[in-house]
Design a protein around this motif. Structure first.
Motif, PDB file in Angstrom:
ATOM      1  N   UNK A  36     -10.899 -19.786  -2.209  1.00  0.00           N
ATOM      2  CA  UNK A  36     -11.595 -18.600  -1.741  1.00  0.00           C
ATOM      3  C   UNK A  36     -10.750 -17.819  -0.618  1.00  0.00           C
ATOM      4  N   UNK A  37      -9.699 -18.027  -0.184  1.00  0.00           N
ATOM      5  CA  UNK A  37      -8.872 -17.277   0.752  1.00  0.00           C
ATOM      6  C   UNK A  37      -8.814 -16.123   0.599  1.00  0.00           C
ATOM      7  N   UNK A  38      -8.755 -15.049   1.618  1.00  0.00           N
ATOM      8  CA  UNK A  38      -8.644 -13.919   1.640  1.00  0.00           C
ATOM      9  C   UNK A  38      -8.443 -13.220   3.018  1.00  0.00           C
ATOM     10  N   UNK A  39      -7.830 -12.103   2.911  1.00  0.00           N
ATOM     11  CA  UNK A  39      -7.611 -11.301   4.495  1.00  0.00           C
ATOM     12  C   UNK A  39      -9.160 -10.778   4.882  1.00  0.00           C
ATOM     13  N   UNK A  40      -9.370 -10.661   5.909  1.00  0.00           N
ATOM     14  CA  UNK A  40     -10.480  -9.933   6.555  1.00  0.00           C
ATOM     15  C   UNK A  40     -10.413  -8.489   5.915  1.00  0.00           C
ATOM     16  N   UNK A  41     -11.687  -8.307   5.339  1.00  0.00           N
ATOM     17  CA  UNK A  41     -11.924  -6.766   4.666  1.00  0.00           C
ATOM     18  C   UNK A  41     -11.361  -5.602   5.650  1.00  0.00           C
ATOM     19  N   UNK A  42     -11.976  -5.739   6.771  1.00  0.00           N
ATOM     20  CA  UNK A  42     -11.363  -4.733   7.961  1.00  0.00           C
ATOM     21  C   UNK A  42      -9.682  -4.754   8.121  1.00  0.00           C
ATOM     22  N   UNK A  43      -9.112  -5.836   7.855  1.00  0.00           N
ATOM     23  CA  UNK A  43      -7.606  -5.732   8.254  1.00  0.00           C
ATOM     24  C   UNK A  43      -7.072  -5.705   6.826  1.00  0.00           C
ATOM     25  N   UNK A  44      -7.584  -5.673   5.575  1.00  0.00           N
ATOM     26  CA  UNK A  44      -6.813  -6.026   4.501  1.00  0.00           C
ATOM     27  C   UNK A  44      -5.783  -4.909   4.336  1.00  0.00           C
ATOM     28  N   UNK A  45      -6.169  -3.712   4.673  1.00  0.00           N
ATOM     29  CA  UNK A  45      -5.039  -2.516   4.197  1.00  0.00           C
ATOM     30  C   UNK A  45      -3.888  -2.771   5.182  1.00  0.00           C
ATOM     31  N   UNK A  46      -4.194  -3.114   6.472  1.00  0.00           N
ATOM     32  CA  UNK A  46      -3.214  -3.172   7.594  1.00  0.00           C
ATOM     33  C   UNK A  46      -2.389  -4.399   7.038  1.00  0.00           C
ATOM     34  N   UNK A  47      -3.121  -5.426   6.518  1.00  0.00           N
ATOM     35  CA  UNK A  47      -2.319  -6.745   6.113  1.00  0.00           C
ATOM     36  C   UNK A  47      -1.216  -6.381   5.097  1.00  0.00           C
ATOM     37  N   UNK A  48      -1.549  -5.546   4.166  1.00  0.00           N
ATOM     38  CA  UNK A  48      -0.874  -5.102   2.886  1.00  0.00           C
ATOM     39  C   UNK A  48       0.418  -4.341   3.232  1.00  0.00           C
ATOM     40  N   UNK A  49       0.120  -3.299   4.511  1.00  0.00           N
ATOM     41  CA  UNK A  49       1.278  -2.593   4.987  1.00  0.00           C
ATOM     42  C   UNK A  49       2.279  -3.547   5.522  1.00  0.00           C
ATOM     43  N   UNK A  50       1.792  -4.564   6.548  1.00  0.00           N
ATOM     44  CA  UNK A  50       2.697  -5.385   7.242  1.00  0.00           C
ATOM     45  C   UNK A  50       3.446  -6.170   6.172  1.00  0.00           C
ATOM     46  N   UNK A  51       2.747  -6.534   5.031  1.00  0.00           N
ATOM     47  CA  UNK A  51       3.260  -7.685   4.305  1.00  0.00           C
ATOM     48  C   UNK A  51       4.438  -6.946   3.368  1.00  0.00           C
ATOM     49  N   UNK A  52       3.983  -5.852   3.127  1.00  0.00           N
ATOM     50  CA  UNK A  52       5.088  -4.795   2.448  1.00  0.00           C
ATOM     51  C   UNK A  52       6.352  -4.797   3.165  1.00  0.00           C
ATOM     52  N   UNK A  53       6.114  -4.506   4.336  1.00  0.00           N
ATOM     53  CA  UNK A  53       7.246  -4.117   5.407  1.00  0.00           C
ATOM     54  C   UNK A  53       8.118  -5.580   5.446  1.00  0.00           C
ATOM     55  N   UNK A  54       7.480  -6.730   5.640  1.00  0.00           N
ATOM     56  CA  UNK A  54       8.046  -7.966   5.801  1.00  0.00           C
ATOM     57  C   UNK A  54       8.932  -8.376   4.528  1.00  0.00           C
ATOM     58  N   UNK A  55       8.191  -8.104   3.418  1.00  0.00           N
ATOM     59  CA  UNK A  55       8.745  -8.424   2.161  1.00  0.00           C
ATOM     60  C   UNK A  55      10.084  -7.722   1.916  1.00  0.00           C
ATOM     61  N   UNK A  56      10.209  -6.494   2.224  1.00  0.00           N
ATOM     62  CA  UNK A  56      11.199  -5.771   2.094  1.00  0.00           C
ATOM     63  C   UNK A  56      12.350  -6.140   3.121  1.00  0.00           C
ATOM     64  N   UNK A  57      12.063  -6.656   4.161  1.00  0.00           N
ATOM     65  CA  UNK A  57      13.259  -7.105   4.903  1.00  0.00           C
ATOM     66  C   UNK A  57      13.531  -8.478   5.130  1.00  0.00           C
ATOM     67  N   UNK A  58      12.941  -9.106   3.943  1.00  0.00           N
ATOM     68  CA  UNK A  58      13.210 -10.688   3.758  1.00  0.00           C
ATOM     69  C   UNK A  58      12.914 -11.378   4.766  1.00  0.00           C
ATOM     70  N   UNK A  59      11.680 -11.096   5.582  1.00  0.00           N
ATOM     71  CA  UNK A  59      11.266 -11.628   6.821  1.00  0.00           C
ATOM     72  C   UNK A  59      10.009 -12.636   6.502  1.00  0.00           C
ATOM     73  N   UNK A  60       9.874 -13.580   7.240  1.00  0.00           N
ATOM     74  CA  UNK A  60       8.631 -14.422   7.034  1.00  0.00           C
ATOM     75  C   UNK A  60       7.180 -13.913   7.468  1.00  0.00           C
ATOM     76  N   UNK A  61       6.358 -14.466   7.186  1.00  0.00           N
ATOM     77  CA  UNK A  61       4.794 -14.207   7.655  1.00  0.00           C
ATOM     78  C   UNK A  61       4.751 -15.420   8.948  1.00  0.00           C
ATOM     79  N   UNK A  62       4.491 -14.821  10.060  1.00  0.00           N
ATOM     80  CA  UNK A  62       4.165 -15.681  11.139  1.00  0.00           C
ATOM     81  C   UNK A  62       2.649 -15.853  11.581  1.00  0.00           C
ATOM     82  N   UNK A  63       2.291 -16.895  11.458  1.00  0.00           N
ATOM     83  CA  UNK A  63       0.899 -17.076  11.398  1.00  0.00           C
ATOM     84  C   UNK A  63       0.402 -18.342  12.615  1.00  0.00           C
ATOM     85  N   UNK A  64      -0.641 -18.117  13.502  1.00  0.00           N
ATOM     86  CA  UNK A  64      -1.133 -19.199  14.305  1.00  0.00           C
ATOM     87  C   UNK A  64      -2.183 -19.971  13.402  1.00  0.00           C
ATOM     88  N   UNK A  65      -2.053 -21.277  13.621  1.00  0.00           N
ATOM     89  CA  UNK A  65      -3.008 -21.994  13.002  1.00  0.00           C
ATOM     90  C   UNK A  65      -3.653 -22.859  14.134  1.00  0.00           C
TER      91      UNK A  65
END
Length: 342
Positions: A36-65
């Protein structure tokens, strides 16, 4: 994007990847299930923009757990489940069995990435650790158990139910040293993530790097004289609490928090702890142990059991080149250790 553009102009666009560290609260899950995991609704658009940028540059997603925060905020998650204990009750999610909180959190992110079309995105755990003071269960003993279990789990390279045999590209342990000026908005434990104390002493035994057997204490650390500032019991202490609160407002008193290493010292011992924290932070200047006549400088260590009344580090700028300040070699130590588990 501007940083990447600058790197590209310097012909470094392919060599240096631009990444954005994201907090653990950027993604959520209903019922604490990875499926059931998903990005927060208020951040979803921003995360898509970020992930699109990272994907084009072949860069990984950095996350804190943050397993410690998960344990604090979720009453349905047991400490054994967080600490990778075999006795922990497993979580079943669509026939996928989760035996620890790390895999569950990781796969929640994997699902969130897949939901927005980035199922193959590489993941780097930019920060994960366990605090050693400032809250209940924030102790060196529990931190040692967690870090050891995490490292063993990562070295096993078993991956997670959604990414079997495909663990995080890299995982970074938070952190090298305690940070006494770190924000405590989310909790007093925030100043106690260090694997080492502020003076370079290992808090527990752990084989963080495969090539070494254990953490090594700093040697030849230069301290200020063995002096402490405590409350003068021969004075009228009716205003002592107000003075202590003022001292704690500019120094670090998080060890006094409920569940902290100094939470059990009684009044006026807690006043003395506050006075001493202020005194050491101000390089043991005599006027920093005044507090309207309530302070008293002593050469008798007032530490009690696990509650340590610390002595500050000598930070004289007149130190010779042969006497390198501890913070310098600690930076070198970080460079050598990298605190990287692959």
């Amino acid at each position: 994007m501007n940083i990447h553009t600058a790197l590209a102009r310097a012909n470094l666009g392919d060599e240096v990847k631009v990444v954005v560290p994201c907090s653990f609260d950027t993604f959520v899950s209903e019922s604490n299930l990875p499926s059931k995991g998903h990005f927060r609704t208020d951040l979803n658009r921003t995360m898509v923009e970020l992930l699109t940028f990272l994907s084009k540059q072949h860069a990984p997603f950095f996350v804190t757990i943050s397993p410690f925060t998960t344990f604090q905020e979720n009453k349905n998650v047991s400490l054994d489940f967080i600490l990778f204990k075999e006795s922990a009750h497993p979580h079943n999610d669509s026939r996928r069995i989760y035996k620890n909180s790390f895999d569950l959190s990781y796969d929640t992110l994997v699902t969130a990435l897949s939901t927005v079309g980035f199922s193959e995105m590489d993941i780097v755990v930019a920060a994960i650790g366990w605090p050693t003071d400032g809250a209940a269960n924030a102790t060196s003993a529990v931190a040692q158990t967690f870090i050891k279990a995490l490292i063993d789990h990562l070295h096993g390279k078993t991956g997670t139910p959604l990414r079997p045999r495909n663990p995080p590209t890299e995982t970074y342990i938070l952190s090298l040293l305690d940070e006494d000026q770190r924000s405590i908005t989310s909790g007093n434990f925030e100043r106690h993530w260090g694997v080492f104390t502020f003076d370079g002493q290992a808090k527990y035994h752990a084989n963080i790097i495969q090539s070494s057997k254990d953490l090594v204490n700093a040697q030849n650390v230069e301290y200020l004289p063995s002096k402490w500032c405590v409350v003068n019991n021969n004075k009228d202490l009716s205003n002592a609490t107000a003075s202590a609160l003022e001292a704690c407002s500019v120094s670090d008193c998080t060890a006094l928090s409920p569940g902290g290493s100094c939470s059990n010292i009684s009044w006026p011992g807690n006043i003395s702890y506050a006075f001493n924290s202020y005194y050491q932070q101000h390089d043991q200047r005599s006027d920093s142990c005044d507090f309207g006549g309530l302070g008293l400088i002593t050469t008798v260590d007032p530490s009690v059991d696990s509650c340590r009344f610390f002595v500050g580090l000598r930070t004289s700028h007149s130190a010779s080149l042969q006497a390198v300040h501890p913070s310098c070699w600690l930076v070198l130590l970080l460079v050598h250790m990298l605190f990287l588990v692959c």
